[in-house]
Design a protein around this motif. Structure first.
Motif, PDB file in Angstrom:
ATOM      1  N   ARG A   1       0.775  -1.396   0.097  1.00  0.00           N
ATOM      2  CA  ARG A   1      -0.436   0.138  -0.235  1.00  0.00           C
ATOM      3  C   ARG A   1       0.993   1.370   0.037  1.00  0.00           C
ATOM      4  O   ARG A   1       0.593   2.177  -0.402  1.00  0.00           O
ATOM      5  CB  ARG A   1      -1.061  -0.237   1.104  1.00  0.00           C
TER       6      ARG A   1
ATOM      7  N   PRO B   1       1.231  -3.171  -6.629  1.00  0.00           N
ATOM      8  CA  PRO B   1      -0.195  -4.224  -6.806  1.00  0.00           C
ATOM      9  C   PRO B   1       1.107  -5.765  -6.098  1.00  0.00           C
ATOM     10  O   PRO B   1       2.532  -5.460  -5.641  1.00  0.00           O
ATOM     11  CB  PRO B   1       0.071  -5.070  -7.926  1.00  0.00           C
TER      12      PRO B   1
ATOM     13  N   ASP C   1      -4.508  -6.342  -5.787  1.00  0.00           N
ATOM     14  CA  ASP C   1      -4.694  -5.018  -5.338  1.00  0.00           C
ATOM     15  C   ASP C   1      -4.666  -4.882  -3.698  1.00  0.00           C
ATOM     16  O   ASP C   1      -5.211  -5.837  -2.795  1.00  0.00           O
ATOM     17  CB  ASP C   1      -6.146  -4.291  -5.557  1.00  0.00           C
TER      18      ASP C   1
ATOM     19  N   ASN D   1      -4.871  -3.101  -2.214  1.00  0.00           N
ATOM     20  CA  ASN D   1      -5.981  -1.631  -0.847  1.00  0.00           C
ATOM     21  C   ASN D   1      -6.337  -2.483  -0.765  1.00  0.00           C
ATOM     22  O   ASN D   1      -7.996  -2.403   0.163  1.00  0.00           O
ATOM     23  CB  ASN D   1      -6.318  -1.008  -1.995  1.00  0.00           C
TER      24      ASN D   1
ATOM     25  N   ARG E   1      -8.342  -6.889  -3.666  1.00  0.00           N
ATOM     26  CA  ARG E   1      -9.246  -8.005  -5.281  1.00  0.00           C
ATOM     27  C   ARG E   1      -7.835  -8.789  -5.670  1.00  0.00           C
ATOM     28  O   ARG E   1      -6.908  -8.277  -6.065  1.00  0.00           O
ATOM     29  CB  ARG E   1      -9.769  -7.018  -5.379  1.00  0.00           C
TER      30      ARG E   1
ATOM     31  N   LEU F   1      -6.155  -8.931  -8.944  1.00  0.00           N
ATOM     32  CA  LEU F   1      -5.637  -9.297 -10.324  1.00  0.00           C
ATOM     33  C   LEU F   1      -5.513  -9.940 -11.331  1.00  0.00           C
ATOM     34  O   LEU F   1      -5.706  -9.890 -12.571  1.00  0.00           O
ATOM     35  CB  LEU F   1      -4.715  -7.790 -10.470  1.00  0.00           C
TER      36      LEU F   1
ATOM     37  N   ARG G   1       0.172  -6.534 -13.382  1.00  0.00           N
ATOM     38  CA  ARG G   1       0.355  -5.347 -13.638  1.00  0.00           C
ATOM     39  C   ARG G   1      -0.644  -4.250 -14.104  1.00  0.00           C
ATOM     40  O   ARG G   1      -1.192  -3.182 -13.235  1.00  0.00           O
ATOM     41  CB  ARG G   1       2.383  -4.846 -13.445  1.00  0.00           C
TER      42      ARG G   1
ATOM     43  N   SER H   1      -3.511  -4.039 -14.511  1.00  0.00           N
ATOM     44  CA  SER H   1      -4.397  -4.031 -14.376  1.00  0.00           C
ATOM     45  C   SER H   1      -4.916  -3.133 -13.043  1.00  0.00           C
ATOM     46  O   SER H   1      -5.442  -2.181 -12.647  1.00  0.00           O
ATOM     47  CB  SER H   1      -5.092  -5.652 -13.966  1.00  0.00           C
ATOM     48  N   PHE H   2      -3.792  -3.409 -11.693  1.00  0.00           N
ATOM     49  CA  PHE H   2      -3.836  -2.405 -11.023  1.00  0.00           C
ATOM     50  C   PHE H   2      -3.265  -0.663 -11.646  1.00  0.00           C
ATOM     51  O   PHE H   2      -4.265   0.132 -11.178  1.00  0.00           O
ATOM     52  CB  PHE H   2      -1.928  -3.472 -10.600  1.00  0.00           C
ATOM     53  N   ARG H   3      -2.782  -0.781 -12.430  1.00  0.00           N
ATOM     54  CA  ARG H   3      -2.275   0.669 -12.766  1.00  0.00           C
ATOM     55  C   ARG H   3      -3.269   1.550 -13.108  1.00  0.00           C
ATOM     56  O   ARG H   3      -4.075   2.446 -13.508  1.00  0.00           O
ATOM     57  CB  ARG H   3      -0.921   0.730 -14.435  1.00  0.00           C
TER      58      ARG H   3
ATOM     59  N   ASN I   1      -6.525   0.433 -12.961  1.00  0.00           N
ATOM     60  CA  ASN I   1      -7.797   0.769 -11.529  1.00  0.00           C
ATOM     61  C   ASN I   1      -7.135   2.348 -10.901  1.00  0.00           C
ATOM     62  O   ASN I   1      -7.952   2.267 -10.050  1.00  0.00           O
ATOM     63  CB  ASN I   1      -8.312  -0.257 -10.563  1.00  0.00           C
ATOM     64  N   ASP I   2      -5.592   2.521 -10.290  1.00  0.00           N
ATOM     65  CA  ASP I   2      -5.448   3.311  -9.493  1.00  0.00           C
ATOM     66  C   ASP I   2      -6.055   4.884 -10.090  1.00  0.00           C
ATOM     67  O   ASP I   2      -5.647   4.748 -11.088  1.00  0.00           O
ATOM     68  CB  ASP I   2      -3.714   2.889  -9.507  1.00  0.00           C
TER      69      ASP I   2
END
Length: 612
Positions: free
Chosen positions: A499, A504, A577, A579, A582, A584, A605, A607-609, A611-612
């Protein structure tokens, strides 16, 4: 004196010393959070009154464990893997008076569970809560129905997460290995000469149908042994059995005894009255007599087949409910097959090779292999407990000596008690086998100086246990030769680090006793591109589930894998993720293709970017 929480007043909230328990000793709340399109995380918050204790879902003593269950509704689905919700760390206390272990929470406890909506319309979700809440001298049953209204939203369109065990593939390999063991058992001196004798009997008495029943009976007898093993070594015992030092040392001793028996130093026999009693029952007419003939064969062949069937059984002992059954089914099918086939096709009998010294040669070769595997059992607790008695070079040295002796035996330079004197290299097959064994020995020798030996990565201790690696100081920036990751060992700490880093989190659920983990690490994590991506783009959590030096962390790692991500096998890799937890990308299990693994990491990686 302080009384245990569950000792008094468990019926209808009554306490024989203090009277009735309060009407409500814990308050409950249920909410539903949307964590991804179509994915709801249910959160149950329990707040006991001061001095009261709520029991964990993992309570297995006198007190009633907590159970949270959702009333079925077509509006949502649940992953089929596990019914337990995630929960906070519980307090564990052993009561000497009752010889009982209590697992409970002090203060507020939060439980989480994911569901997947199957409709876009609003619906109401109902959770049934049952359990027990206690304080000193008083207990009160918990029986609540919690409801939460879920508004309109997007249905879940992906396949539901599943607890597919990567060992499902390995079960096929284990079946084939056990089947091969059954074929080897047929070639032993106790069994091979009985094939034409038994088939000849059925050709004159009873015919093909009874011969088929004879084969079925052999399978049934061995599978019953598998059932017994399944009942003794259930799934909950599998991990402890596979890594604890007591069973592993016991298995190593048993394998050594089997090997000495196959060498010919002594013979393992069943009590003669067992064999004689079974033989007498053969005289019974019809199928009952045929069954006892099969039982007699199993008992008579015991001294030759036990080291092989025993190796299958011990290899299956830590594999939960299915593995012993699969192993014994594979072994017995191979063992029973020729008796049935030769009864149906008696002309094939003329093609069988004659009995002879080659059978004892096969037994001695199997003895060397079983002796080598005895040290594999010792290696598992050596890694889990970090004894460092069988570090990589010591283990390799032992294997090199064992297989060198096997090579000398095949060349006719060693003889054992039951060996007949043979002309040197009378058999081309024996000579060819000697060449193959010596090639294997030569292949292992560079491993003493740090060569990775990728073909043996699942069987050797990790490179990190090797004291000397030739040229290691010349390449300090090179990836680890065995690919083992040095990530954060604690799941909760890894979440916090990820975090703060805004990256991720890569979860590597692994174990010291996991041979498949070592194979993936050797094939994938030694690749510079994989290691670079893990270093630059993700935070790595290396979560051991069998670390005997830190049992609390291992228990937490197993709990997270089983209840949060609903997986139960190692290796298991996910990108999440940090946070909201979830997933990814993944889960990925036994994957040795570097390109596919890179694609899995890249997907998580990216997918995280997004949704960030």
């Amino acid at each position: 004196a302080q009384l245990p929480f569950s000792a008094l007043g468990q019926a209808e909230g009554e306490n024989p010393l203090f009277g009735a328990a309060p009407a409500a000793a814990v308050s409950w709340q249920l909410r539903a959070d949307s964590v991804a399109p179509g994915v709801l995380e249910l959160v149950v918050t329990a707040t006991p009154d001061e001095g009261w204790h709520l029991y964990s879902q993992y309570q297995n003593g006198i007190a009633v464990p907590l159970r949270l269950s959702l009333l079925p509704d077509a509006a949502f689905s649940q992953a089929p893997a596990d019914s337990l919700w995630t929960e906070p760390d519980y307090i564990e206390r052993h009561d000497e008076l009752l010889n009982d272990t209590e697992r409970y929470f002090e203060g507020e406890a939060v439980f989480r569970h994911r569901v997947y909506r199957q409709t876009g319309d609003p619906f109401t979700l109902t959770c049934q809560v049952r359990g027990q809440v206690c304080r000193d001298g008083a207990c009160q049953p918990v029986d609540e129905q919690l409801q939460v209204a879920v508004g309109a939203g997007q249905p879940y369109t992906q396949p539901l997460p599943d607890s597919r065990d990567a060992s499902s593939e390995s079960l096929w390999w284990f079946f084939l290995l056990a089947f091969g063991g059954g074929l080897l058992g047929l070639l032993t001196p106790c069994v091979f000469p009985m094939i034409p004798m038994t088939v000849s009997y059925f050709m004159h008495h009873g015919g093909k149908l009874q011969a088929f029943f004879y084969g079925i009976s052999i399978v049934l007898i061995y599978v019953v042994v598998g059932v017994v093993l399944s009942l003794i070594f259930g799934q909950g015992f599998a991990n402890a059995l596979s890594t604890h030092w007591i069973p592993n040392i016991l298995f190593a001793v048993i394998f050594t005894v089997f090997a000495l028996s196959l060498f010919g130093y002594f013979e393992i026999r069943l009590p003669s009255k067992w064999v004689n009693g079974s033989s007498k029952n053969e005289e019974g007419a019809g199928y009952l007599g045929t069954f006892f003939m099969a039982l007699t064969l199993v008992l008579v062949s015991f001294s030759c087949t036990l080291p092989i069937a025993g190796a299958v059984a011990l290899g299956a002992a830590g594999g939960g409910l299915l593995k012993p059954l699969v192993g014994m089914l594979g072994f017995s099918l191979a063992f029973a097959l020729p008796f049935t086939l030769f009864a149906f096709f008696p002309s094939w009998l003329g093609r069988l090779p004659k009995s002879g010294g080659w059978m004892n040669t096969l037994k001695v070769c199997l003895a060397f292999v079983e002796l080598a595997f005895a040290f594999k059992f010792l290696s598992v607790p050596d890694q889990a407990y970090q004894w460092h008695l069988l570090d990589r070079e010591i283990y390799l040295a032992i294997w090199i000596v064992i297989f060198s002796l096997l090579g000398l035996y095949l060349l006719g330079k060693l003889r054992f008690p039951l060996d007949a004197e043979m002309p040197v290299q009378h058999s081309w097959l024996r000579f060819g086998s000697a060449i193959a064994v010596w090639v294997f020995v030569v292949y292992m020798i560079p491993g003493m100086f740090g060569a990775p030996l990728k073909a043996l990565s699942g069987w050797l201790p990790p490179m990190s246990t090797q004291d000397f690696v030739l040229g290691a100081s010349e390449h300090p920036s090179a990836p680890a030769a065995d690919g083992m990751l040095s990530g954060i060992r604690n799941y909760d700490e890894a979440l916090e680090v990820a975090r703060k880093a805004g990256k991720p989190l890569f979860l590597d659920f692994t174990g010291y006793g996991c041979a498949n983990c070592r194979m993936v690490e050797q094939a994938v994590f030694t690749d510079q591109r994989v290691r670079q991506m893990l270093q630059d783009d993700l935070v790595v959590a290396t979560l051991y589930v069998d670390d005997k030096r830190d049992t609390q962390t291992s228990a937490r790692n197993r709990e997270v894998q089983n209840t949060v991500y609903r997986q139960n096998s190692q290796p298991c890799y996910l990108v999440i993720d940090p946070n909201d937890g979830r997933v990814l990308s993944g889960p990925v299990f036994f994957e040795t293709d570097v390109e596919k693994f890179l694609s899995f990491l890249t997907s998580g990686r990216d997918s995280f970017r997004e949704n960030d």
